[in-house]
Motif scaffolding. Structure first.
Motif, short mmCIF file in Angstrom:
data_model
loop_
_atom_site.label_atom_id
_atom_site.label_comp_id
_atom_site.label_asym_id
_atom_site.label_seq_id
_atom_site.Cartn_x
_atom_site.Cartn_y
_atom_site.Cartn_z
N UNK A 285 -18.26 21.52 -13.75
CA UNK A 285 -18.85 21.22 -14.76
C UNK A 285 -18.81 22.38 -15.78
N UNK A 286 -17.84 23.14 -15.17
CA UNK A 286 -17.47 24.52 -16.63
C UNK A 286 -16.43 23.57 -17.35
N UNK A 287 -15.31 22.49 -16.89
CA UNK A 287 -14.60 22.04 -18.06
C UNK A 287 -15.33 21.48 -19.00
N UNK A 288 -16.20 20.18 -17.91
CA UNK A 288 -17.00 19.78 -19.22
C UNK A 288 -17.57 20.49 -19.96
N UNK A 289 -18.39 21.66 -19.85
CA UNK A 289 -19.18 22.43 -20.72
C UNK A 289 -17.99 22.75 -22.03
N UNK A 290 -16.32 23.82 -21.48
CA UNK A 290 -15.65 23.76 -22.63
C UNK A 290 -15.71 22.71 -23.15
N UNK A 291 -15.26 21.33 -22.53
CA UNK A 291 -14.54 20.84 -23.71
C UNK A 291 -15.88 19.52 -24.85
N UNK A 292 -17.67 20.53 -24.67
CA UNK A 292 -18.76 20.19 -25.20
C UNK A 292 -18.41 20.72 -26.13
N UNK A 293 -18.25 21.94 -25.45
CA UNK A 293 -18.83 23.29 -27.41
C UNK A 293 -16.92 23.56 -27.86
N UNK A 294 -15.89 23.09 -27.37
CA UNK A 294 -15.02 22.69 -28.57
C UNK A 294 -15.16 21.37 -28.97
N UNK A 295 -15.81 21.00 -28.68
CA UNK A 295 -15.80 19.53 -29.80
C UNK A 295 -16.88 19.84 -30.75
N UNK B 71 -9.09 28.95 -21.46
CA UNK B 71 -8.46 27.22 -21.28
C UNK B 71 -7.42 28.44 -19.87
N UNK B 72 -7.34 26.63 -19.37
CA UNK B 72 -5.68 26.91 -18.87
C UNK B 72 -4.29 26.99 -19.33
N UNK B 73 -4.56 27.01 -20.29
CA UNK B 73 -3.40 27.45 -21.30
C UNK B 73 -3.59 27.23 -22.19
N UNK B 74 -2.71 28.73 -23.03
CA UNK B 74 -3.18 29.50 -24.41
C UNK B 74 -2.25 28.19 -25.02
N UNK B 75 -1.87 28.39 -27.04
CA UNK B 75 -0.97 27.84 -27.67
C UNK B 75 -0.36 28.93 -28.53
N UNK B 76 0.10 30.41 -27.13
CA UNK B 76 1.13 30.83 -27.70
C UNK B 76 2.35 30.60 -28.34
N UNK B 77 2.39 31.10 -29.52
CA UNK B 77 3.68 30.99 -30.79
C UNK B 77 5.00 31.78 -30.78
N UNK B 78 4.89 32.65 -29.60
CA UNK B 78 5.79 34.07 -30.13
C UNK B 78 6.89 34.20 -30.78
N UNK B 79 7.09 34.18 -31.86
CA UNK B 79 8.00 34.49 -32.19
C UNK B 79 7.78 35.63 -34.27
N UNK B 80 9.65 35.71 -34.54
CA UNK B 80 9.63 37.15 -35.43
C UNK B 80 8.35 36.76 -36.54
N UNK B 81 7.38 37.33 -36.95
CA UNK B 81 6.61 37.07 -38.20
C UNK B 81 6.75 38.53 -39.05
#
Length: 324
Positions: free
Chosen positions: A114-124, A174-184
């Protein structure tokens, strides 16, 4: 020793019964004319066997107890490591545990789904709502002079910021984030954030004092941009007039300082709690208590820190610590 006490309480009745039986046998031997020496020898042998049985039985009890203690951390996954039941009652207890665990797993799977479905709905929803927002901004700018629509465009900007906050919240949980660690280049990020909020600076006539930080930070550009934006947004929101300064206090410590209304001393320890708005939040009906909570969580995942000091009526200083 709690194990010995537990063993005594659990087996006290049959232990007392065996001792009583030994006493009865000894008394019967005396009544039948058997000499005291022989009775003493028989009683001593009986007690020796009695103690031996107790020691062996207690050792079995103690070993079973230790096995159960050792598998406490794995019982959530499997019952295979539990000691084999030696009685029908123990077997039923273990069956009951298995039934309860299975029910728990089913409930957890249902909640997770149910939580996954809710997350998918709000993300959409967040992604879809961006299209009409962009279209509305485009139509406003096309049909009228931008200067005449300052209030409308400002409100539209606030909607965009709240939508962005929802999206970042969904991503962070979410179970995994989209972190891209680099020097900025931190100055590039700060300038982009300032440009985004330039309209609010102009409208509220707040003076910006920006000193180039000249720092290459090892972090995620998108997430740190969101954090700096949230901090700058709060500074603008709670600074009716005056100035906001952005500078590097020392190596690895970025500061956003304002001359706004500040934060009450009693609210300061709780500003990072989810949903906590404090006195200022009650004054500002639009406050959600989510911004600083998200900032702290994001910075912790990026191995950074956030520190806030404030005096009511004097202003607030927020530090982002990149280096230890």
């Amino acid at each position: 020793m709690k194990e010995l006490g537990s063993y005594g309480r659990e087996n006290g009745k049959w232990l007392c019964s065996l001792l009583g039986l030994g006493g009865i046998l000894g008394a019967d031997m005396l009544l039948n004319g058997i000499s005291i020496q022989e009775v003493g020898y028989a009683v001593g042998l009986y007690l020796f066997l009695f103690l031996g049985i107790i020691v062996v039985d207690f050792w079995k009890f103690y070993r079973k107890y230790q096995i159960i203690k050792e598998v406490e951390h794995t019982i959530r996954i499997s019952f295979d490591e539990l000691p084999k039941p030696v009685s029908l009652l123990e077997e039923e207890y273990q069956n009951l545990l298995r039934i309860l665990m299975e029910e728990k797993r089913k409930n957890q799977m249902e909640i997770s789904q149910k939580n996954q479905e809710l997350k998918e709905y709000y993300t959409m929803w967040v992604h879809q709502i961006k299209t009409p927002i962009f279209a509305l901004r485009f139509l406003l700018q096309e049909k009228n002079k931008e200067a005449d629509l300052a209030e409308e465009l400002e409100e539209l900007f606030q909607i965009e910021q709240y939508v962005e906050m929802v999206l970042q919240y969904m991503r962070l949980d979410s179970e995994s984030t989209d972190f891209v660690i680099r020097k900025i280049d931190l100055d590039v990020v700060i300038r982009d954030v300032i440009h985004k909020y330039a309209r609010l600076f102009i409208r509220k006539k707040i003076r910006l004092e920006y000193t180039k930080v000249q720092m290459q930070a090892v972090t995620d550009e998108k997430w740190i941009s969101f954090v700096i934006g949230q901090i700058l947004s709060n500074a603008i929101k709670y600074t009716p007039c005056g100035s906001i300064a952005i500078y590097m206090e020392q190596e690895g410590v970025l500061v956003v300082e304002d001359t706004g209304i500040g934060i009450r001393a009693e609210d300061l320890p709780r500003i990072f709690e989810k949903g906590y708005t404090g006195y200022n939040g009650h004054t500002d009906k639009c406050a959600t208590g989510i911004g600083l909570y998200l900032c702290k969580r994001i910075l912790e995942q990026l191995s950074h820190k956030i520190l806030v000091e404030s005096l009511e009526g004097k202003g607030t200083k927020v530090r982002i610590v990149f280096l230890e």
